[in-house]
Design a protein around this motif. Sequence first.
Motif, short mmCIF file in Angstrom:
data_model
loop_
_atom_site.label_atom_id
_atom_site.label_comp_id
_atom_site.label_asym_id
_atom_site.label_seq_id
_atom_site.Cartn_x
_atom_site.Cartn_y
_atom_site.Cartn_z
N LYS A 57 0.52 -0.72 -0.19
CA LYS A 57 -0.03 -0.43 -0.20
C LYS A 57 0.74 1.45 -0.37
N ASN A 58 0.08 2.58 -0.85
CA ASN A 58 1.17 3.37 -0.88
C ASN A 58 0.77 4.81 0.83
N GLU A 59 1.03 5.41 0.71
CA GLU A 59 1.48 6.76 2.51
C GLU A 59 -0.19 6.94 3.03
N ASN A 60 -1.21 6.57 1.64
CA ASN A 60 -2.59 6.65 1.95
C ASN A 60 -3.40 5.25 2.15
N ASN A 61 -2.47 4.35 2.12
CA ASN A 61 -2.96 2.68 2.29
C ASN A 61 -3.89 2.41 1.44
N TYR A 62 -3.33 2.85 0.71
CA TYR A 62 -4.36 2.90 -1.05
C TYR A 62 -3.53 1.58 -2.03
N PRO A 63 -3.55 0.72 -2.45
CA PRO A 63 -3.23 0.10 -2.99
C PRO A 63 -2.40 0.02 -4.91
N CYS A 64 -2.20 1.34 -4.90
CA CYS A 64 -1.77 1.56 -5.91
C CYS A 64 -1.11 3.28 -6.04
N PHE A 65 -0.18 3.36 -6.78
CA PHE A 65 1.53 4.38 -6.85
C PHE A 65 0.69 4.96 -7.30
N PHE A 66 1.74 6.22 -7.90
CA PHE A 66 2.03 6.93 -8.68
C PHE A 66 2.95 7.57 -9.12
N ASN A 67 3.19 8.55 -10.16
CA ASN A 67 5.04 9.53 -9.82
C ASN A 67 4.41 10.47 -9.24
N HIS A 68 5.21 11.31 -9.43
CA HIS A 68 5.46 12.72 -8.15
C HIS A 68 4.74 13.80 -9.11
N ASN A 69 3.97 13.43 -10.24
CA ASN A 69 2.92 14.43 -10.87
C ASN A 69 1.57 14.25 -10.58
N GLY A 70 1.09 11.95 -10.01
CA GLY A 70 0.39 11.94 -10.38
C GLY A 70 -0.25 11.08 -10.78
N GLU A 71 1.00 10.93 -11.94
CA GLU A 71 0.66 10.01 -13.50
C GLU A 71 0.90 8.79 -13.24
N ALA A 72 1.15 7.72 -14.06
CA ALA A 72 1.85 6.20 -14.80
C ALA A 72 1.52 5.56 -13.81
N PRO A 73 0.04 5.32 -13.94
CA PRO A 73 -0.16 4.57 -11.76
C PRO A 73 0.39 2.99 -12.58
N PHE A 74 0.71 2.17 -11.25
CA PHE A 74 1.48 0.88 -11.18
C PHE A 74 0.74 0.32 -10.01
N VAL A 75 1.12 -1.17 -9.81
CA VAL A 75 0.58 -1.97 -8.33
C VAL A 75 2.07 -2.60 -7.83
N SER A 76 2.18 -2.74 -6.62
CA SER A 76 3.45 -3.59 -6.48
C SER A 76 3.04 -4.65 -5.65
N VAL A 77 3.13 -5.81 -5.85
CA VAL A 77 2.49 -7.03 -6.15
C VAL A 77 3.71 -7.55 -4.60
N TRP A 78 3.35 -8.10 -4.30
CA TRP A 78 3.98 -9.75 -3.21
C TRP A 78 3.67 -10.81 -3.33
N VAL A 79 4.03 -11.71 -3.28
CA VAL A 79 3.94 -13.21 -3.48
C VAL A 79 5.19 -14.11 -2.82
N GLU A 80 4.49 -14.74 -2.73
CA GLU A 80 4.54 -15.79 -1.29
C GLU A 80 4.25 -17.51 -1.89
N ILE A 81 5.77 -18.16 -2.03
CA ILE A 81 5.20 -19.85 -2.51
C ILE A 81 6.26 -20.38 -1.69
N ASP A 82 6.06 -21.13 -1.00
CA ASP A 82 6.88 -21.79 0.47
C ASP A 82 7.84 -21.42 1.10
N GLY A 83 6.90 -20.60 1.52
CA GLY A 83 7.60 -18.80 2.38
C GLY A 83 9.06 -18.51 2.16
N GLU A 84 9.07 -18.35 0.31
CA GLU A 84 9.90 -18.16 -0.33
C GLU A 84 8.95 -16.56 -1.00
N ARG A 85 9.47 -15.28 -0.59
CA ARG A 85 8.52 -14.20 -0.55
C ARG A 85 9.24 -13.25 -2.10
#
Length: 216
Positions: A57-85
């Motif tokens: 989550k971003n600083e506002n606890n929202y699951p989407c990030f933007f550049n400093h102009n509020g554009e170019a949205p992206f998500v940051s995903v985590w994956v855990e497989i058998d304990g490997e993250r």
Amino acid sequence: MALKSFDELFKLDLTDEVAKRPVKKNSNLTLDYLEWANCIKLLHENGAETVKYGMNKNENNYPCFFNHNGEAPFVSVWVEIDGERYEEDYPVVNGIYVVNQPNQLDINKAKQRGFVKAVAINTGLGLGLWIKEEQVLNNDKEVQKEMNKDEGKSLNDQITKLFAQSLQKVGTKEHLYDMLQSSKDEVSKLYRSNDHSAKKILIGQLEVILNDNVNE
């Protein structure tokens, strides 16, 4: 049973597991892709005991990030497989088009694609599909033309936004054009052109003007 090796998963036959999607609007050119549910199923079929994934989550606890102009949205995903993250950033896109104002459905789709890509990069499962996709996007002239057009619109939108903000800071258009060492006609000509490099330079100049004025 441990998860199969990277090489084994990379060579796995996915013919019956993939779906197809068009690369752009009204296009007959399609790409094979692995849906998130099939990806989880295949991981378990090939040795994984536990598979989890979620979003940072971003600083506002929202699951989407933007550049400093509020554009170019992206998500940051985590994956855990058998304990490997693992973690992977993935743009919010619809085919080859950036979704500048994503809704929850857009963000969820990016989350799923980010999960599949993180699995591919770190385990080999489905990686061949991503390699093929890169080849298609880089070599198809019509796709490149459309991507170039989409980037041009995005750059123009940034120029419009930053120019308006800079104008509020400096007071007059004449002063702003002097600071840019340019003119109304030159900026208008650049706005209509396909010179993306020059547009990025102008965006950088406007950002410097904004930051200088903010810090005064």
